[in-house]
Design a protein around this motif. Structure first.
Motif, PDB file in Angstrom:
ATOM      1  N   ARG A 187       0.828  -1.210   0.000  1.00  0.00           N
ATOM      2  CA  ARG A 187       0.000   0.000   0.000  1.00  0.00           C
ATOM      3  C   ARG A 187       0.863   1.260   0.000  1.00  0.00           C
ATOM      4  O   ARG A 187       0.575   2.229  -0.713  1.00  0.00           O
ATOM      5  N   LYS A 188       1.939   1.271   0.787  1.00  0.00           N
ATOM      6  CA  LYS A 188       2.804   2.454   0.836  1.00  0.00           C
ATOM      7  C   LYS A 188       3.536   2.665  -0.483  1.00  0.00           C
ATOM      8  O   LYS A 188       3.653   3.796  -0.969  1.00  0.00           O
ATOM      9  N   ILE A 189       4.017   1.559  -1.069  1.00  0.00           N
ATOM     10  CA  ILE A 189       4.697   1.682  -2.362  1.00  0.00           C
ATOM     11  C   ILE A 189       3.712   2.151  -3.434  1.00  0.00           C
ATOM     12  O   ILE A 189       4.035   3.000  -4.273  1.00  0.00           O
ATOM     13  N   SER A 190       2.493   1.614  -3.391  1.00  0.00           N
ATOM     14  CA  SER A 190       1.479   2.014  -4.371  1.00  0.00           C
ATOM     15  C   SER A 190       1.131   3.488  -4.237  1.00  0.00           C
ATOM     16  O   SER A 190       0.885   4.176  -5.237  1.00  0.00           O
ATOM     17  N   ALA A 191       1.111   3.978  -2.987  1.00  0.00           N
ATOM     18  CA  ALA A 191       0.783   5.389  -2.772  1.00  0.00           C
ATOM     19  C   ALA A 191       1.845   6.317  -3.322  1.00  0.00           C
ATOM     20  O   ALA A 191       1.561   7.473  -3.672  1.00  0.00           O
ATOM     21  N   SER A 197      -5.049   4.631  -9.014  1.00  0.00           N
ATOM     22  CA  SER A 197      -5.085   3.446  -8.154  1.00  0.00           C
ATOM     23  C   SER A 197      -5.382   2.184  -8.955  1.00  0.00           C
ATOM     24  O   SER A 197      -4.806   1.122  -8.692  1.00  0.00           O
ATOM     25  N   ASP A 198      -6.283   2.274  -9.939  1.00  0.00           N
ATOM     26  CA  ASP A 198      -6.609   1.090 -10.750  1.00  0.00           C
ATOM     27  C   ASP A 198      -5.397   0.622 -11.548  1.00  0.00           C
ATOM     28  O   ASP A 198      -5.118  -0.583 -11.629  1.00  0.00           O
ATOM     29  N   LEU A 199      -4.670   1.569 -12.117  1.00  0.00           N
ATOM     30  CA  LEU A 199      -3.495   1.203 -12.908  1.00  0.00           C
ATOM     31  C   LEU A 199      -2.401   0.616 -12.023  1.00  0.00           C
ATOM     32  O   LEU A 199      -1.726  -0.345 -12.407  1.00  0.00           O
ATOM     33  N   THR A 203      -0.932  -3.123 -12.302  1.00  0.00           N
ATOM     34  CA  THR A 203       0.506  -3.327 -12.473  1.00  0.00           C
ATOM     35  C   THR A 203       1.046  -4.282 -11.421  1.00  0.00           C
ATOM     36  O   THR A 203       1.840  -5.189 -11.728  1.00  0.00           O
ATOM     37  N   MET A 204       0.643  -4.095 -10.169  1.00  0.00           N
ATOM     38  CA  MET A 204       1.081  -4.976  -9.090  1.00  0.00           C
ATOM     39  C   MET A 204       0.630  -6.415  -9.341  1.00  0.00           C
ATOM     40  O   MET A 204       1.383  -7.372  -9.119  1.00  0.00           O
ATOM     41  N   GLN A 205      -0.601  -6.581  -9.804  1.00  0.00           N
ATOM     42  CA  GLN A 205      -1.112  -7.917 -10.084  1.00  0.00           C
ATOM     43  C   GLN A 205      -0.353  -8.577 -11.228  1.00  0.00           C
ATOM     44  O   GLN A 205      -0.041  -9.782 -11.169  1.00  0.00           O
ATOM     45  N   GLU A 206      -0.024  -7.792 -12.254  1.00  0.00           N
ATOM     46  CA  GLU A 206       0.749  -8.340 -13.367  1.00  0.00           C
ATOM     47  C   GLU A 206       2.146  -8.749 -12.920  1.00  0.00           C
ATOM     48  O   GLU A 206       2.664  -9.796 -13.337  1.00  0.00           O
ATOM     49  N   LEU A 207       2.783  -7.941 -12.065  1.00  0.00           N
ATOM     50  CA  LEU A 207       4.098  -8.306 -11.541  1.00  0.00           C
ATOM     51  C   LEU A 207       4.023  -9.601 -10.746  1.00  0.00           C
ATOM     52  O   LEU A 207       4.894 -10.475 -10.855  1.00  0.00           O
ATOM     53  N   LYS A 208       2.988  -9.730  -9.931  1.00  0.00           N
ATOM     54  CA  LYS A 208       2.798 -10.957  -9.149  1.00  0.00           C
ATOM     55  C   LYS A 208       2.611 -12.157 -10.074  1.00  0.00           C
ATOM     56  O   LYS A 208       3.199 -13.234  -9.853  1.00  0.00           O
TER      57      LYS A 208
END
Length: 253
Positions: A187-191, A197-199, A203-208
């Motif tokens: 959450r902190k990295i995403s912020a 937020s959707d993008l 992106t996080m889901q694709e990396l995972k």
């Protein structure tokens, strides 16, 4: 005008100092990136299991400790068993090949009884001499390569035992906090990412997905290649198949 130039010069000096500090911090942390990266990959792979256990234990710190123990058992246990087995079979395989080579029996072995060998031989002949495709040359080269690889790795491990244990401990230490505080860190990295937020979530889901696909795909391909090599050695009649299957799977991965 002079005050403007002075402010710009001050800003440039501050930027240069910031860049220098970041570079020095990078040099300080660079040796630790590898164990932290391994910890991150393992946490991503095992995180679904952590979420299930968290619903049972309901204490993040306890669940993270349990997950670290599970990962250690899953990784260290099979590695210890594999290394112990390989040590015995490696000696047996090398002794067997050395005996056959010295007696001249190895030169009489043929690969013609392997299905499709002639077609394989024709394809390989485009890249190497026919002399190198003889079983004796292949086996001697393979044994020399594996022996040298094992010797080099063993020497490296012995020479760097302290560093190896430290890196391993750092990996486990990082895994504990990544399991326990993984959601908060994400959450902190995403912020901090200047995107919607959707993008960011996509992106996080694709990396995972990429990490999971790489790990599981690499394991499956390594096992398939090791099994294919084991089947080939079975037809040839080479003993100690577990050693060669494990070595081919390890090198493949």
């Amino acid at each position: 005008m002079q005050s403007i130039y002075k402010d710009q010069l001050t800003n440039l000096m501050f930027l240069a100092l910031a860049i220098g500090a970041c570079y020095l911090f990078y040099l300080l942390m660079a040796p630790f990136f590898s164990p932290i990266a391994y910890a991150t990959i393992l946490v991503i792979v095992f995180y679904p299991l952590y979420q299930r256990l968290l619903r049972v234990f309901r204490i993040p710190s306890l669940t993270a400790i349990v997950m670290c123990l599970i990962v250690l058992i899953v990784i260290v246990g099979p590695m210890v068993y594999l290394l112990a087995t390989l040590a015995g079979e490696a000696k047996a395989a090398l002794d067997f090949m050395t005996e056959k080579y010295q007696s001249g029996e190895l030169a009489n072995w043929e690969l013609g009884n392997i299905p499709g060998w002639e077609a394989i031989k024709e394809q390989l002949a485009r890249f190497t001499d026919e002399e190198n495709l003889k079983l004796e040359s292949v086996v001697v080269s393979g044994v020399s390569f594996v022996s040298g690889l094992l010797k080099d790795q063993l020497t490296t491990i012995i020479a760097n035992t302290g560093r190896t244990f430290f890196y391993f401990g750092l990996m486990v230490f990082s895994m504990f906090f990544f399991f326990r505080d993984g959601d908060m860190l994400v959450r902190k990295i995403s912020a901090l990412i200047p995107l919607t937020s959707d993008l960011v979530q996509n992106t996080m889901q694709e990396l995972k997905n990429v990490v999971e696909a790489t790990i599981f795909g690499g394991v499956v391909v390594a096992l398939l290649q090791g099994a294919a090599g084991g089947i080939l050695f079975f037809f040839v009649g080479i003993p100690s198949p577990l050693f060669w299957v494990a070595m081919m799977a390890f090198v493949s991965f």
